[in-house]
Design a protein around this motif. Structure first.
Motif, PDB file in Angstrom:
ATOM      1  N   TRP A  44      49.541   7.029  33.363  1.00  0.00           N
ATOM      2  CA  TRP A  44      49.459   8.158  32.431  1.00  0.00           C
ATOM      3  C   TRP A  44      50.365   7.856  31.244  1.00  0.00           C
ATOM      4  CZ3 TRP A  44      49.845   8.744  37.718  1.00  0.00           C
ATOM      5  CH2 TRP A  44      48.768   9.390  38.346  1.00  0.00           C
ATOM      6  N   LYS A  45      49.766   7.719  30.059  1.00  0.00           N
ATOM      7  CA  LYS A  45      50.538   7.449  28.856  1.00  0.00           C
ATOM      8  C   LYS A  45      51.212   8.743  28.403  1.00  0.00           C
ATOM      9  CE  LYS A  45      50.453   3.978  27.131  1.00  0.00           C
ATOM     10  NZ  LYS A  45      51.268   2.752  27.409  1.00  0.00           N
ATOM     11  N   ASP A  48      49.771  10.883  25.487  1.00  0.00           N
ATOM     12  CA  ASP A  48      48.631  11.735  25.818  1.00  0.00           C
ATOM     13  C   ASP A  48      49.080  12.999  26.552  1.00  0.00           C
ATOM     14  OD1 ASP A  48      46.911   9.832  24.720  1.00  0.00           O
ATOM     15  OD2 ASP A  48      46.659   8.804  26.634  1.00  0.00           O
ATOM     16  N   VAL A  49      49.976  12.823  27.520  1.00  0.00           N
ATOM     17  CA  VAL A  49      50.482  13.975  28.274  1.00  0.00           C
ATOM     18  C   VAL A  49      51.217  14.933  27.348  1.00  0.00           C
ATOM     19  CG1 VAL A  49      51.977  14.706  30.170  1.00  0.00           C
ATOM     20  CG2 VAL A  49      50.679  12.571  30.371  1.00  0.00           C
ATOM     21  N   ARG A  50      52.030  14.386  26.484  1.00  0.00           N
ATOM     22  CA  ARG A  50      52.835  15.215  25.561  1.00  0.00           C
ATOM     23  C   ARG A  50      51.937  16.061  24.660  1.00  0.00           C
ATOM     24  NH1 ARG A  50      55.411  15.600  20.648  1.00  0.00           N
ATOM     25  NH2 ARG A  50      57.671  15.936  20.725  1.00  0.00           N
ATOM     26  N   ASP A 294      45.168  -6.147  41.268  1.00  0.00           N
ATOM     27  CA  ASP A 294      44.457  -6.964  40.290  1.00  0.00           C
ATOM     28  C   ASP A 294      44.481  -6.364  38.890  1.00  0.00           C
ATOM     29  OD1 ASP A 294      43.719  -8.827  42.248  1.00  0.00           O
ATOM     30  OD2 ASP A 294      41.942  -7.667  42.799  1.00  0.00           O
ATOM     31  N   GLU A 295      45.148  -5.219  38.722  1.00  0.00           N
ATOM     32  CA  GLU A 295      45.165  -4.541  37.428  1.00  0.00           C
ATOM     33  C   GLU A 295      46.505  -4.716  36.740  1.00  0.00           C
ATOM     34  OE1 GLU A 295      43.233  -0.648  37.117  1.00  0.00           O
ATOM     35  OE2 GLU A 295      42.949  -0.734  39.291  1.00  0.00           O
ATOM     36  N   SER A 296      46.456  -4.780  35.411  1.00  0.00           N
ATOM     37  CA  SER A 296      47.673  -4.886  34.603  1.00  0.00           C
ATOM     38  C   SER A 296      47.761  -3.701  33.661  1.00  0.00           C
ATOM     39  CB  SER A 296      47.682  -6.192  33.800  1.00  0.00           C
ATOM     40  OG  SER A 296      47.777  -7.314  34.662  1.00  0.00           O
ATOM     41  N   PHE A 297      48.979  -3.198  33.473  1.00  0.00           N
ATOM     42  CA  PHE A 297      49.221  -2.061  32.603  1.00  0.00           C
ATOM     43  C   PHE A 297      50.369  -2.384  31.660  1.00  0.00           C
ATOM     44  CE2 PHE A 297      47.626  -0.485  36.647  1.00  0.00           C
ATOM     45  CZ  PHE A 297      46.634   0.409  36.281  1.00  0.00           C
ATOM     46  N   ASP A 298      50.131  -2.244  30.367  1.00  0.00           N
ATOM     47  CA  ASP A 298      51.224  -2.315  29.408  1.00  0.00           C
ATOM     48  C   ASP A 298      51.948  -0.979  29.424  1.00  0.00           C
ATOM     49  OD1 ASP A 298      50.576  -4.908  28.618  1.00  0.00           O
ATOM     50  OD2 ASP A 298      49.209  -4.199  27.051  1.00  0.00           O
ATOM     51  N   ASP A 303      56.180   6.386  30.006  1.00  0.00           N
ATOM     52  CA  ASP A 303      54.914   6.310  30.727  1.00  0.00           C
ATOM     53  C   ASP A 303      55.162   6.460  32.233  1.00  0.00           C
ATOM     54  OD1 ASP A 303      53.601   5.897  28.353  1.00  0.00           O
ATOM     55  OD2 ASP A 303      53.280   3.747  28.660  1.00  0.00           O
ATOM     56  N   THR A 304      54.151   6.985  32.947  1.00  0.00           N
ATOM     57  CA  THR A 304      54.249   7.205  34.388  1.00  0.00           C
ATOM     58  C   THR A 304      53.089   6.503  35.096  1.00  0.00           C
ATOM     59  OG1 THR A 304      55.304   9.363  34.063  1.00  0.00           O
ATOM     60  CG2 THR A 304      54.325   8.956  36.211  1.00  0.00           C
TER      61      THR A 304
END
Length: 347
Positions: A44-45, A48-50, A294-298, A303-304
């Motif tokens: 969760w970026k 976006d939440v803010r 197998d997933e990558s997140f910047d 961020d959460t």
């Protein structure tokens, strides 16, 4: 000699009205060779939440909502208010001048403060100011309320053991008669008594199995991590990690949730590891990337992320990064379930 499919089908049809079922048909799904989870990792970026929370801030007050929180819901658990199978996560907003009214509940909660200035939470009659990166605890059945005495919106991550508690169907809750509880102790009282390497002669937590300290400030945590890193080589899998501890017994701070913070210096990559505990991971400072399965997140500051159990995880820091974890590890350890695996170190 095995019975024919037709005979077995007829046999099974007679079990259903008796509220019975054949174990041999489902044994492989109940007793698995390794952990299996419905959930996948998710991010969760905060931007976006803010944005969406500020919109909610214009639609209803904190008093109307009781808790103005956007639930961070894992797609695998749509409609179930779960970030992982055992943990609830949400981001809460308090606008200037507002109070989120006092209540208490069986579920234990953690607050990880993300943004703003002037937010005060009161727990069991003691207030504390919350600042970015602070880890604040709400013990089970402790009165608590939140207010914003500043002039800017305040946001924090809520993590609760609600899915665990609801599994046992053991939840109670109670509203307070007043929107704010009466304060009976000065700010920093618990830190003075328990958080300075000193203890009362008859040391006992007012919160039972939960630590008597309820604000582990980022200022102190960050300084401890940086100083510790200067005197010790980085661990290949955990970089520099320090866990939040109960000063009375040295154990985890809460009976159902464990928490720690990891410092990953700029340019450092941790080697993959995995463990059976499910995690909520928030970025206190810095930026980089994390590989989950197998997933990558910047990731960037605030961020959460949801990390299911038994997913390989590793972290790469684009800049010095301080990463907060809250997990169900302590509960698994008590039950004898916890296990972890670390990949061989690659030179």
């Amino acid at each position: 000699m095995s019975a024919s499919p037709e005979i077995m089908k007829e046999y099974y049809s007679r079990l259903t009205p008796e509220n019975m079922a054949p174990l041999w048909e489902v044994l492989h799904t109940l007793v698995t060779r390794e952990p299996v989870t419905k959930a996948g990792p998710f991010q969760w970026k905060f931007d976006d939440v803010r944005r969406l929370l500020l919109e909610a801030g214009g639609l209803l007050t904190a008093d109307e909502a009781e808790r103005r929180v956007l639930i961070l819901e894992n797609p695998a658990y749509a409609g179930q208010s779960k970030a992982t199978n055992t943990l609830f996560a949400g981001v809460q907003l308090i606008m200037p001048g507002e109070t989120a009214p006092a209540h208490r509940h069986t579920a234990s909660a953690v607050r990880f403060f993300l943004e703003g200035k002037g937010a005060i939470t009161a727990v069991g009659g003691e207030p504390t100011e919350m600042n970015p990166g602070d880890f604040v605890i709400t013990p089970s059945w402790a009165w608590h309320d939140h207010r914003n005495d500043g002039d800017e919106p305040c946001f924090w991550l809520d993590g609760l053991d609600l899915p665990m508690m609801n599994f046992y169907e053991a939840g109670f809750a109670e509203p307070h008669n007043d929107s704010r509880q009466m304060l009976s102790r000065p700010e920093h009282d618990s830190t003075a008594r328990f958080g300075e390497g000193l203890l009362p002669m008859q040391a006992e937590s007012p919160y039972g199995l939960t630590t008597p300290i309820f604000n582990y400030t980022f200022k102190r945590t960050r300084a401890a991590l940086v100083t510790a890193a200067a005197g010790q080589e980085m661990d290949s899998h955990t970089a520099m990690t320090l866990r939040y501890a109960n000063p009375l017994d040295g154990g985890w701070t809460m009976p159902t949730m464990s928490a720690w913070m990891m410092y990953v210096p700029k340019g450092f990559t941790t080697q993959p590891m995995r463990s059976t505990d499910s995690m909520i991971v928030a970025v206190a400072e810095g930026s980089g990337s994390m590989k989950l399965g197998d997933e990558s997140f910047d990731f960037v500051h605030k961020d959460t992320h949801a990390v299911p159990g038994w997913y390989w995880r590793s972290f790469t820091a684009k800049e010095d990064s301080f990463i907060f974890f809250v997990t169900d590890r302590v509960a698994q350890e008590k039950l004898g379930f916890y296990r972890e695996e670390k990949s061989p170190i690659v030179a």
